[in-house]
Design an enzyme around this catalytic site. Structure first.
Site, short mmCIF file in Angstrom:
data_model
loop_
_atom_site.label_atom_id
_atom_site.label_comp_id
_atom_site.label_asym_id
_atom_site.label_seq_id
_atom_site.Cartn_x
_atom_site.Cartn_y
_atom_site.Cartn_z
N ASP A 297 -92.00 70.41 23.84
CA ASP A 297 -91.50 71.41 25.45
C ASP A 297 -91.52 69.80 26.32
OD1 ASP A 297 -91.72 72.42 27.90
OD2 ASP A 297 -92.71 73.87 27.15
N HIS B 49 -91.37 69.20 29.91
CA HIS B 49 -92.33 69.67 31.22
C HIS B 49 -93.59 68.66 31.76
CE1 HIS B 49 -88.48 71.64 30.90
NE2 HIS B 49 -88.41 71.97 32.00
N SER C 104 -93.21 76.94 23.10
CA SER C 104 -95.09 76.89 23.23
C SER C 104 -95.46 76.93 23.33
CB SER C 104 -94.51 75.85 25.02
OG SER C 104 -93.52 75.14 24.93
#
Length: 680
Positions: A200, A202, A253
């Site tokens: 991930d 972000h 995630s």
């Protein structure tokens, strides 16, 4: 409470005074519940005496000695306090005459950096050691910030601006502290490790949480994005952290967080684990993550505003045991409720759902043909053109300021903070556009296509003999009333033999350059600008998707050449056709991005890549499919049953376990529980 003051709508100072006075007397009279914006209440004693007396005369229905009617007096007095938005605001510098400690506190609370080095140096000259400035007036100021934030009187953008002031002050003091060899290091309230899990990319929300925690005297060990479990746990041991915090945005995630929790259990950790991020939830934390980590506590944190309270409670010798017990008990209830809810969700068999598709009458309909077959690259794309398509509402939401733009700028609760953030953002956006600090790159493509059941067959050319790929879709299995379909995306493409149809795809990013810009800001002690930059990159990427879809409708596919929508109409999806993205409700399977990227040649055309969890890098990126049919629309697949999972796995060439792993968030059953007709 707002009804009490409604007659004075538009005059917020008077309305706030009425609320404060009413509460002051009502609470004393026994009132113990009410609805009011507590974060916007003036302190009773701080209300101007003339206004306070006039309001009390009305609230208490008190007759005046001079015979003047209380209502008429307040009506006459109110305009004096309303102010005039058209008058230029005069900067009040009276605070500059205060003692240096008060000046530092004022600068921290109000996010003012203009004199921070000067005032920090003045404070340093008054103490024996530079560390005393941090532990004294600077922390006193940050404590005020924390109290105001906790009371709802400050919002996240303001807190991050306060952190910028604090970092600049500390940066000035660091050389003096380093020169002081015998000096003791500053003691933090606790040490928190934070990481975005493997796969991930972000981290905007996580970065905001980190800044808020630092503002409250916690040391934050930030590991960044795509961090594998071993690195997380090794760093936790190396730095002797008190808490581990995990973040993630995409649904894969969630599984990685479960794995991290299980590894913490295996390796003997017993420190608290915090879970946060857009894709996480209290239910998933309770059902999946918490059971994997028995030695320590696991706590879901809804947003940055809750982080300090959760962390301080978990590290408090007096509160820790009670809070952990309450959380465990709450999660047991959630698991029980989740199990009951699952039992009640009966799904429609896949064969029955397929017999009830979204029906389109293809007779007499001629699918529009795109202006070209294959791909076309746009790199770089004009950022100034894209800026006009920015949807500002999600921008404010990323800062926990909820409301629709532009109305949010006038909001009674968050309007002031939103306006300040918006004003701070514009010069940064202008600099990005003028200096071309970010680069936007995109690629679109169109191909002949036809539906084959729940798959969409994509052909290499108009002969429709060579299959380029198959795009797999998922079908709704929830029970439907008469006349309501069980929809799949393939329903919006003409079946083979009905009509020669087409499909489009896209991948766009505005994230090239954002990382370097944000990192430079962080190194300069300016997390506020760094977070603004990351949020702007996200908005520009979404704006790129919006603008490119508009051009597809009007130019490249040209099925709506005369479309004349405003930007607001486009953001409101008032156009023909849709652009669904993999990993979202229409197609929850993130792995479908893989085939899309392959046929688009996205890595070569745009520099965009996919992680092993199918997150896109750069993080400020959007990809998806284009559908042109007038009846195509967005929908949610919802939960699906074992029969569809097994069928989908066969179509994708997966084993059942692989299909269950990628589709875990939408399974209507527990993969660990074998069906009754399967032998043990």
């Amino acid at each position: 409470m707002s009804n009490v003051s409604f007659s004075f709508r538009g005059n917020e100072p008077v309305r706030r005074a009425i609320h404060s006075v009413f509460l002051y007397h009502a609470i004393a009279a026994g009132m113990d519940m009410g609805i009011v914006n507590a974060g916007d209440l003036p302190v009773y004693d701080d209300i101007d005496a003339e206004l306070r007396d006039a309001v009390e005369d009305v609230i208490l229905n008190r007759r005046r000695n001079d015979g003047q009617d209380p209502t008429e007096r307040l009506v006459d007095l109110a305009p004096k306090y309303k102010g005039d938005k058209g008058v230029a605001k005069v900067v009040n510098l009276a605070w500059r005459d205060e003692p240096v400690a008060e000046r530092l506190a004022h600068a921290l609370v109000n996010g003012i950096t203009d004199w921070i080095v000067e005032d920090t140096e003045a404070a340093r000259l008054t103490v024996a050691r530079p560390l005393h400035v941090i532990e004294g007036p600077l922390m006193d100021g940050m404590n005020r910030v924390g109290d105001l934030f906790g009371a709802g009187k400050m919002f996240l953008p303001q807190v991050v601006k306060s952190a910028r002031v604090m970092k600049q002050a500390v940066a000035h003091l660091l050389p003096f502290m380093e020169a002081e060899k015998e000096g003791k290091p500053r003691e933090a309230a606790g040490k928190i490790l934070m990481a975005t899990v493997k796969g991930d990319v972000h981290d905007i929300g996580k970065n905001i949480v980190g800044v808020v925690l630092q503002c409250n005297n916690y040391e934050v060990i930030e590991l960044g994005v795509m961090v594998p479990v071993d690195r997380i746990l090794d760093a936790a041991i190396e730095h002797k952290v008190d808490i581990v915090g995990l973040s993630g945005l995409i649904t894969p995630s969630l599984d990685e967080m479960v794995f991290v929790a299980a590894e913490m259990e295996r390796r003997g950790f017993d420190i608290p684990l915090l879970i946060g991020g857009a894709t996480t939830s209290r239910t998933h934390t309770a059902v999946k993550i918490e059971p994997a980590y028995n030695r320590g506590s696991t706590t879901y944190v809804l947003d940055a505003s809750r982080a300090v309270g959760v962390v301080s409670g978990l590290l408090s010798p007096d509160e820790k045991v009670r809070l952990q017990a309450e959380t465990r008990a709450e999660y047991v209830r959630i698991r029980e409720q989740f199990a009951r809810g699952r039992e009640a969700k009966v799904r429609t068999p896949l064969a029955v759902a397929r017999a009830n598709p979204y029906r389109i009458d293809w007779t007499g309909y001629t699918p529009p043909k795109p202006s070209f077959i294959g791909t076309r690259t746009f790199a770089p794309y004009d950022l100034k053109e894209l800026a006009r398509y920015i949807d500002w509402t999600p921008y404010f939401a990323s800062w926990d300021l909820v409301g629709r733009y532009p109305q949010i700028l006038e909001d009674d609760v968050v309007g002031e903070a939103a306006t300040s953030l918006f004003n701070d953002t514009q010069p940064i956006l202008e600099r990005i556009l003028k200096e071309k600090l970010f680069e936007a790159r995109g690629v679109i493509g169109f191909w002949p296509a036809n539906a084959d059941g729940d798959d969409i067959v994509v052909y290499a050319d108009e002969t429709r003999t060579l299959e380029l790929t198959r795009l797999h879709t998922l079908r709704q299995q929830m029970g439907k009333t008469e006349g309501k379909p069980n929809t799949a995306l393939s329903d919006f493409v003409a079946p083979a033999g009905e009509a020669p149809d087409y499909i489009g795809g896209f991948a766009v990013t505005a994230g090239h350059g954002e990382g370097a810009f944000a990192e430079a800001a962080r190194k300069a002690g300016d997390d506020y600008t760094a977070i603004i930059a990351a949020a702007l990159a996200d908005r520009l990427a979404e704006a790129f998707a919006e603008r490119m879809h508009e051009r597809v409708r009007r130019e490249f596919w040209a099925y709506a050449p005369n479309e004349a929508l405003t930007v607001e109409d486009a953001i409101g999806e008032k156009y023909q056709g849709i652009r669904p993205a993999a990993g979202y409700p229409c197609q929850p399977d993130h792995t479908e991005k893989g085939e899309l990227f392959r046929i688009l040649g996205a890595p070569e055309a745009t520099g965009m890549t996919l992680t092993e969890s199918y997150a896109m890098t750069p993080g400020a990126a959007v990809s998806g499919l284009y559908f042109s049919h007038p009846q195509s629309h967005y929908f949610g697949v919802g939960k699906i049953d074992r029969d569809q999972v097994e069928d989908y796995g066969r179509r994708k060439g997966w084993e059942a376990a692989t299909a269950e792993r990628w589709l875990a968030p939408i399974l209507n059953y527990d993969p660990a529980v074998r069906p009754r007709d399967v032998a043990a």
